[in-house]
Design a protein around this motif. Structure first.
Motif, mmCIF file in Angstrom:
data_model
loop_
_atom_site.group_PDB
_atom_site.id
_atom_site.type_symbol
_atom_site.label_atom_id
_atom_site.label_comp_id
_atom_site.label_asym_id
_atom_site.label_seq_id
_atom_site.Cartn_x
_atom_site.Cartn_y
_atom_site.Cartn_z
ATOM 1 N N VAL A 1 0.842 -1.205 0.000
ATOM 2 C CA VAL A 1 0.000 0.000 0.000
ATOM 3 C C VAL A 1 0.875 1.253 0.000
ATOM 4 O O VAL A 1 0.564 2.246 -0.664
ATOM 5 N N LYS B 1 2.664 1.477 -3.583
ATOM 6 C CA LYS B 1 1.843 1.362 -4.789
ATOM 7 C C LYS B 1 0.633 2.270 -4.678
ATOM 8 O O LYS B 1 0.110 2.505 -3.593
ATOM 9 N N GLU B 2 0.186 2.772 -5.815
ATOM 10 C CA GLU B 2 -1.038 3.564 -5.854
ATOM 11 C C GLU B 2 -2.211 2.616 -6.070
ATOM 12 O O GLU B 2 -2.280 1.924 -7.080
ATOM 13 N N LYS B 3 -3.123 2.582 -5.110
ATOM 14 C CA LYS B 3 -4.284 1.721 -5.231
ATOM 15 C C LYS B 3 -5.247 2.280 -6.268
ATOM 16 O O LYS B 3 -5.519 3.481 -6.294
ATOM 17 N N LYS B 4 -5.740 1.410 -7.119
ATOM 18 C CA LYS B 4 -6.657 1.842 -8.162
ATOM 19 C C LYS B 4 -8.068 2.024 -7.599
ATOM 20 O O LYS B 4 -8.842 1.073 -7.490
ATOM 21 N N LYS C 1 -4.012 7.799 3.223
ATOM 22 C CA LYS C 1 -4.601 7.014 2.135
ATOM 23 C C LYS C 1 -5.947 6.437 2.554
ATOM 24 O O LYS C 1 -6.878 6.333 1.756
ATOM 25 N N GLU D 1 -9.565 7.126 0.694
ATOM 26 C CA GLU D 1 -10.432 6.036 0.237
ATOM 27 C C GLU D 1 -11.793 6.109 0.913
ATOM 28 O O GLU D 1 -12.828 5.847 0.286
#
Length: 262
Positions: free
Chosen positions: A65, A68-71, A211, A215
């Motif tokens: 996490v 990486k960029e969560k889609k 993040k 979200e």
């Protein structure tokens, strides 16, 4: 890839390395196996004791996490999507949206749309989706807490490493050269403890929290969008409602594009 995490780590290493050089210290001193062993293994041990195995097992996933960029769909993408769904639902009924389900990749949004098409009440849909958000938030908080606690333990372990090093240094009281080296080596543990705690673990925890908030905000927009479509609100009303989740400068842009498309 989330480049800011990597850039931050590199800048942190440069800050310490260049700072040591400017102070006249040797970078070779940083490669102290004993200090690294105490700080890294000690932090892992403390965290392992502090958290249940079910949460510790998620640590590799948490690193994913961080780097990486969560889609996840953005709010700017969701607003026109719900506007289009509202147009279809008002003209042809909610059942006409069944063909749209296969185009939705996000499981959370897909489940919400499915419940709306199946005729579930707005209250039921809100309860189910809200509970899912709360469960997600709990998982995210637990993950951030691991790094937050690691950031608390590491500097203290650095002090422990320094104490161990000073105990060793006392054996060289009759040898000034070796005494100086031993004292220098002892404080490397403190340096590494502070560095890992305040440049790695605490910032990692903060990034996970940020993040999670981002979200959560997107998920809340999804709930409001699904319920607005279910209630038969106009596309324009939905755009105005959901755009409130955006900064003012972005809000007007979305509303203008909605007018042009409408």
């Amino acid at each position: 890839m989330d480049k800011t995490t990597l850039i931050g780590i590199i800048l942190g290493l440069i800050a310490v390395g260049v700072g040591m050089i400017l102070k006249g210290a040797s970078l070779v001193a940083l490669f102290n196996p004993a200090a690294l062993f105490i700080i890294l293994l000690g932090t892992i041990a403390a965290v392992t004791i502090a958290f249940p195995s079910s949460e510790i097992k998620r640590v590799p996933q948490l690193f994913g996490v961080l780097f990486k960029e969560k889609k996840v769909m953005s709010i700017e993408q969701l607003i026109p999507l719900f506007s289009d769904w509202a147009t279809v639902a008002r003209k042809e009924g909610l059942l006409a949206l069944e063909g749209k389900i296969s185009t939705v990749e996000d499981p959370f949004l897909k489940n919400g749309l499915r419940m709306a098409i199946d005729g579930q009440s707005a209250e039921f849909i809100r309860d189910v989706m809200t509970e899912e958000i709360e469960a997600m938030e709990d998982r995210h908080q637990a993950g951030a807490a691991i790094f937050s606690q690691a950031g608390t333990y590491a500097p203290t372990l650095g002090v422990l490493g320094a104490v161990i090093g000073l105990i060793t240094a006392l054996t060289y009281m009759d040898n000034t050269d070796e005494l100086g080296k031993a004292i220098s080596s002892a404080f490397i543990a403190t340096l590494l403890g502070i560095f890992t705690g305040y440049v790695l673990w605490h910032p990692f925890a903060n990034k996970l929290k940020r993040k999670s908030r981002q979200e959560l905000k997107v998920r809340q927009v999804m709930i409001e969008g699904v319920l607005s479509v279910l209630e038969g609100q106009t596309p324009r009303a939905i755009e105005q409602k959901l755009s409130t989740y955006l900064p003012i400068k972005d809000r007007q842009k979305v509303l203008t594009e909605g007018e042009l498309n409408g």
